[in-house]
Design an enzyme around this catalytic site. Sequence first.
Site, PDB file in Angstrom:
ATOM      1  N   LYS A 160      23.749   4.210  12.104  1.00  0.00           N
ATOM      2  CA  LYS A 160      22.412   4.683  12.517  1.00  0.00           C
ATOM      3  C   LYS A 160      21.362   3.597  12.306  1.00  0.00           C
ATOM      4  O   LYS A 160      21.439   2.826  11.346  1.00  0.00           O
ATOM      5  CB  LYS A 160      22.008   5.924  11.695  1.00  0.00           C
ATOM      6  CG  LYS A 160      22.922   7.116  11.934  1.00  0.00           C
ATOM      7  CD  LYS A 160      22.602   8.271  11.007  1.00  0.00           C
ATOM      8  CE  LYS A 160      21.405   9.089  11.464  1.00  0.00           C
ATOM      9  NZ  LYS A 160      21.279  10.336  10.628  1.00  0.00           N
ATOM     10  N   GLY A 166      14.675   9.913  18.351  1.00  0.00           N
ATOM     11  CA  GLY A 166      15.097  10.371  19.674  1.00  0.00           C
ATOM     12  C   GLY A 166      16.585  10.170  19.921  1.00  0.00           C
ATOM     13  O   GLY A 166      17.016  10.091  21.067  1.00  0.00           O
ATOM     14  N   LYS A 203      28.548   9.186   6.655  1.00  0.00           N
ATOM     15  CA  LYS A 203      29.706  10.005   7.012  1.00  0.00           C
ATOM     16  C   LYS A 203      29.321  10.809   8.249  1.00  0.00           C
ATOM     17  O   LYS A 203      28.234  11.367   8.306  1.00  0.00           O
ATOM     18  CB  LYS A 203      30.020  10.943   5.838  1.00  0.00           C
ATOM     19  CG  LYS A 203      31.133  11.910   6.115  1.00  0.00           C
ATOM     20  CD  LYS A 203      32.449  11.330   5.686  1.00  0.00           C
ATOM     21  CE  LYS A 203      33.605  12.214   6.118  1.00  0.00           C
ATOM     22  NZ  LYS A 203      34.868  11.466   6.159  1.00  0.00           N
ATOM     23  N   LEU A 205      29.554  14.018  10.091  1.00  0.00           N
ATOM     24  CA  LEU A 205      29.980  15.395   9.792  1.00  0.00           C
ATOM     25  C   LEU A 205      30.483  16.036  11.086  1.00  0.00           C
ATOM     26  O   LEU A 205      29.833  15.942  12.120  1.00  0.00           O
ATOM     27  CB  LEU A 205      28.817  16.184   9.188  1.00  0.00           C
ATOM     28  CG  LEU A 205      28.238  15.585   7.893  1.00  0.00           C
ATOM     29  CD1 LEU A 205      27.071  16.411   7.377  1.00  0.00           C
ATOM     30  CD2 LEU A 205      29.312  15.480   6.812  1.00  0.00           C
ATOM     31  N   GLU A 289      16.591  13.074   7.582  1.00  0.00           N
ATOM     32  CA  GLU A 289      15.317  12.374   7.764  1.00  0.00           C
ATOM     33  C   GLU A 289      14.145  13.321   7.565  1.00  0.00           C
ATOM     34  O   GLU A 289      14.314  14.539   7.538  1.00  0.00           O
ATOM     35  CB  GLU A 289      15.233  11.715   9.153  1.00  0.00           C
ATOM     36  CG  GLU A 289      15.103  12.679  10.293  1.00  0.00           C
ATOM     37  CD  GLU A 289      14.575  12.018  11.574  1.00  0.00           C
ATOM     38  OE1 GLU A 289      13.967  10.932  11.513  1.00  0.00           O
ATOM     39  OE2 GLU A 289      14.746  12.622  12.644  1.00  0.00           O
ATOM     40  N   ARG A 293       4.877  14.877  10.660  1.00  0.00           N
ATOM     41  CA  ARG A 293       3.966  15.338  11.733  1.00  0.00           C
ATOM     42  C   ARG A 293       4.297  16.787  12.068  1.00  0.00           C
ATOM     43  O   ARG A 293       5.275  17.332  11.574  1.00  0.00           O
ATOM     44  CB  ARG A 293       4.183  14.483  12.978  1.00  0.00           C
ATOM     45  CG  ARG A 293       5.638  14.520  13.416  1.00  0.00           C
ATOM     46  CD  ARG A 293       5.894  13.898  14.762  1.00  0.00           C
ATOM     47  NE  ARG A 293       7.302  13.629  14.963  1.00  0.00           N
ATOM     48  CZ  ARG A 293       8.208  14.489  15.375  1.00  0.00           C
ATOM     49  NH1 ARG A 293       7.867  15.740  15.634  1.00  0.00           N
ATOM     50  NH2 ARG A 293       9.476  14.152  15.527  1.00  0.00           N
ATOM     51  N   VAL A 296       7.663  19.782  17.629  1.00  0.00           N
ATOM     52  CA  VAL A 296       7.693  20.545  18.883  1.00  0.00           C
ATOM     53  C   VAL A 296       7.983  22.016  18.588  1.00  0.00           C
ATOM     54  O   VAL A 296       7.339  22.918  19.129  1.00  0.00           O
ATOM     55  CB  VAL A 296       8.784  19.980  19.831  1.00  0.00           C
ATOM     56  CG1 VAL A 296       8.890  20.823  21.098  1.00  0.00           C
ATOM     57  CG2 VAL A 296       8.529  18.522  20.168  1.00  0.00           C
TER      58      VAL A 296
HETATM   59  P1  ADP Z   1      16.722  10.895  15.361  1.00  0.00           P
HETATM   60  O1  ADP Z   1      15.589  10.496  14.472  1.00  0.00           O
HETATM   61  O2  ADP Z   1      17.140   9.809  16.325  1.00  0.00           O
HETATM   62  O3  ADP Z   1      16.506  12.218  16.006  1.00  0.00           O
HETATM   63  P2  ADP Z   1      18.369  12.085  13.233  1.00  0.00           P
HETATM   64  O4  ADP Z   1      18.776  11.358  12.012  1.00  0.00           O
HETATM   65  O5  ADP Z   1      17.283  13.099  13.091  1.00  0.00           O
HETATM   66  O6  ADP Z   1      17.993  11.022  14.387  1.00  0.00           O
HETATM   67  O7  ADP Z   1      19.636  12.791  13.866  1.00  0.00           O
HETATM   68  C1  ADP Z   1      19.553  13.482  15.090  1.00  0.00           C
HETATM   69  C2  ADP Z   1      20.783  14.331  15.284  1.00  0.00           C
HETATM   70  O8  ADP Z   1      21.970  13.512  15.281  1.00  0.00           O
HETATM   71  C3  ADP Z   1      21.013  15.362  14.193  1.00  0.00           C
HETATM   72  O9  ADP Z   1      20.282  16.541  14.410  1.00  0.00           O
HETATM   73  C4  ADP Z   1      22.501  15.590  14.335  1.00  0.00           C
HETATM   74  O10 ADP Z   1      22.788  16.405  15.448  1.00  0.00           O
HETATM   75  C5  ADP Z   1      23.037  14.194  14.642  1.00  0.00           C
HETATM   76  N1  ADP Z   1      23.422  13.491  13.395  1.00  0.00           N
HETATM   77  C6  ADP Z   1      22.640  12.685  12.637  1.00  0.00           C
HETATM   78  N2  ADP Z   1      23.315  12.252  11.533  1.00  0.00           N
HETATM   79  C7  ADP Z   1      24.553  12.782  11.599  1.00  0.00           C
HETATM   80  C8  ADP Z   1      25.735  12.731  10.757  1.00  0.00           C
HETATM   81  N3  ADP Z   1      25.774  12.009   9.634  1.00  0.00           N
HETATM   82  N4  ADP Z   1      26.832  13.433  11.160  1.00  0.00           N
HETATM   83  C9  ADP Z   1      26.815  14.164  12.317  1.00  0.00           C
HETATM   84  N5  ADP Z   1      25.757  14.249  13.126  1.00  0.00           N
HETATM   85  C10 ADP Z   1      24.634  13.584  12.799  1.00  0.00           C
END
Ligand code: ADP
Length: 448
Positions: A160, A166, A203, A205, A289, A293, A296
């Site tokens: 990540k 987004g 990890k 999930l 995260e 703010r 939506v």
């Molecule tokens: P962004 O800021 O790009 O939206 P997030 O960290 O909020 O990224 O993650 C967005 C979505 O991606 C999560 O709601 C979930 O569906 C998927 N996701 C993020 N991290 C994981 C993880 N460790 N394992 C499985 N799915 C994940």
Amino acid sequence: MKPLTKVLIANRGEIALRVHRACQEMGIKTVAVHSTADASAMHVRLADESVCIGPPPARESYLNMAAILSAAHITGAEAIHPGYGFLSENADFAEMVEAHGLAFIGPKPEHIRTMGDKIAAKDTMRRLGVPLVPGSAGALASVEEAFAVAKEIGYPVLIKAAAGGGGRGMKVARAEEQLEEAYRTARGEAKAAFGNDEVYLEKYLDRPRHIEMQVLSDAHGNVVHFGERDCSLQRRHQKLVEEAGSPALTAAERDALGERVTAALRGMGYRNAGTLEFLWQDGQFCFIEMNTRLQVEHPVTEMVCGVDLVREQIRVAAGETLGYDQSAITFSGHAIECRITAEDPDTFAPSPGKVTTFHAPGGLGVRVDSALYSGYSVPPHYDSLVAKLVVHGATREQAIARMRRCLSEMVVDGIKTTIPLHQRIMADPEFAKGDYTIHWLERFVAKS
Ligand code: ADP
């Protein structure tokens, strides 16, 4: 501090209207800003005053900090509400707003900055005792380090972007042979999208739900939560349907998470509204995260708690105390939101253009947040969200029945929208059981 009398809304579309409505009810005048493409938009029509801040591309208008600050000065606004998207999570902008003697209706710049870096955000939450998704201790220094961490925690893993948002800059490696490519593509995407190629590893999930907690703090150390939202129904990591509360959570689990989260925010000295996002699997919450703010999907929380979150944001930004504690916040019934976008419901190709007829559904427990009107042209330059259809029912079953009724009443002619997709979701027996994970919708879209 004096109550605010004039607020500039640095956004467009339904969220600009949402903020305008709260201001009007509080007796606060509003200033709309708009690009040349939005001169006849509803947020401009309803505001008390409006200022054109640039041409259609967002970087020259809605992201143009100097133009927005000038608009605030010309009109004598005392505060700026950023909505979501655009400048809402830009710490430099929040700092500039405050340096110009205006109130930023949002968190302190330092907290926006920390939480905007997902690695720093995870570090902060770890220190404050919030459980995390297992993964690398910080940024990955090399692909070798990625291999070492992945070996330790086991595949599948997710690379990540530290600056992510987004759903961009995120790559899964299901086995060792996929890791190097995932690492390289995630870095490339992150560099292109955010100008920052720092990545970390988590990890992956395999069957979590996305559950998030709405929080609110004043500037005097009072922190409350408004319960959870379940946002597991996603396509390409983007939310499509949200619910409050989560069909999977018990009241005791909500209270326990709420206590942990509010304690953490008290520890940080956080101010204004925020959302902590978690993945929930096998009864465990793992923080991913924090969004600093308004989100939506905030209306589903407003429906079950009977609170106006934007009003609360404005009050605390003006220095008022919350004036209530956690015991005053109660949860009633169930709410669902469908995000309706100007997209083909099968291919998701954008479908901007002229809306020949717009008819919003109504009745008991129904809320439509939309800037559409008959004759309005959806411009091609911005986000494709055109309406949020939100319903409340005494039970989840009643809310689903109400949503189905509303979707069949709603008319948006002239452009394609995702209404037919939402109708299919609301008619699905598996959805009705509430038994879904973050992967459910992708499979549903693929088979339907
Ligand atoms: P962004 O800021 O790009 O939206 P997030 O960290 O909020 O990224 O993650 C967005 C979505 O991606 C999560 O709601 C979930 O569906 C998927 N996701 C993020 N991290 C994981 C993880 N460790 N394992 C499985 N799915 C994940």
